[in-house]
Design a protein around this motif. Sequence first.
Motif, PDB file in Angstrom:
ATOM      1  N   ALA A  33      -6.051  82.920 -28.153  1.00  0.00           N
ATOM      2  CA  ALA A  33      -5.128  82.703 -29.223  1.00  0.00           C
ATOM      3  C   ALA A  33      -5.475  83.418 -30.609  1.00  0.00           C
ATOM      4  N   GLU A  34      -6.990  83.038 -30.836  1.00  0.00           N
ATOM      5  CA  GLU A  34      -7.133  83.833 -32.033  1.00  0.00           C
ATOM      6  C   GLU A  34      -7.025  85.560 -32.161  1.00  0.00           C
ATOM      7  N   VAL A  38      -1.881  83.680 -32.280  1.00  0.00           N
ATOM      8  CA  VAL A  38      -0.791  82.518 -31.970  1.00  0.00           C
ATOM      9  C   VAL A  38      -1.723  81.187 -31.704  1.00  0.00           C
ATOM     10  N   SER A  39      -1.151  80.265 -31.430  1.00  0.00           N
ATOM     11  CA  SER A  39      -1.564  78.959 -31.191  1.00  0.00           C
ATOM     12  C   SER A  39      -2.201  78.685 -29.636  1.00  0.00           C
ATOM     13  N   GLN A  40      -3.059  77.808 -29.620  1.00  0.00           N
ATOM     14  CA  GLN A  40      -3.680  77.798 -28.194  1.00  0.00           C
ATOM     15  C   GLN A  40      -2.826  77.112 -26.842  1.00  0.00           C
ATOM     16  N   SER A  42       0.149  78.001 -26.880  1.00  0.00           N
ATOM     17  CA  SER A  42       1.081  79.178 -26.656  1.00  0.00           C
ATOM     18  C   SER A  42       0.417  79.852 -25.465  1.00  0.00           C
TER      19      SER A  42
END
Length: 266
Positions: A33-34, A38-40, A42
């Motif tokens: 995600a990093e 994006v968000s985890q 996602s």
Amino acid sequence: MEGCRLTPAQRRIAHSMLRSPDDIPFLSSVAVAELAGVSQPSVTRFALAIGFDGYPALRRHLREIVTAGPELGPEPSPEQRPAAAPANVYQRLVQDEIDNLRDLSTALTDPGPVVRAARLLAASHPLPVLGLRAAAAQAVDFAHVARTAHADVRLLDEGGTALSNRIDDAVRAGASALLCFAVPRHPREVVGALVHARGAGLTVVTVTDSSFAPVAPHTDLLLPVGSANRFGTACAPVLLGRLLVRAARHGGTGAAEPSRRRRSPE
């Protein structure tokens, strides 16, 4: 992933995986995600979207592919052996940027998109150049260099309510195109500015980090300079901007006129 309908966030995850195929199988969902910005959750939804029970199942599948490896061939010569891995994180970041520039060089095997972009930008009087937040430095560099070849370059490096007004001012003054620099993490305001610019009749040329970037659907001519780094590439967009100026000087309509004026006595 063929046949899957992915959201913009999921396309960013897919792009990051394609850029780092050897690393992804050993990263946690948080790390992926990093990397993708994006968000985890996602990442979890991405794994489900492409047919896995979750990210752990996707990671196991990728590990099996990596550990299986290709069939062994002849022992490579010293010249064919890959260079030693960078010793520390700083060297790796430098090496990543070198790889980005190599990718840009490969993409320029077909200079057509750059030549087309340069002609569009050279023909626009004035020429608005958009770059917000992290992309502001790239827009400033382009504007500085472009002013040696273009009579009226208008830098748009501040957001807020005045941004749309400045785009409208450029259109009323005769602008026909806008150049945008957009890098992670992409401010939503940039997308709004591009929508406004196209609605006002401008042709949008965008230099960005990926064909899957949020600005891509709102761009007429996209010039991607890919990067596996979640903060994007520092050198490739700047260099591509300078190549656009060079192409405008050599093939863009009317690009040389301001230069002749600069050489005349004041």
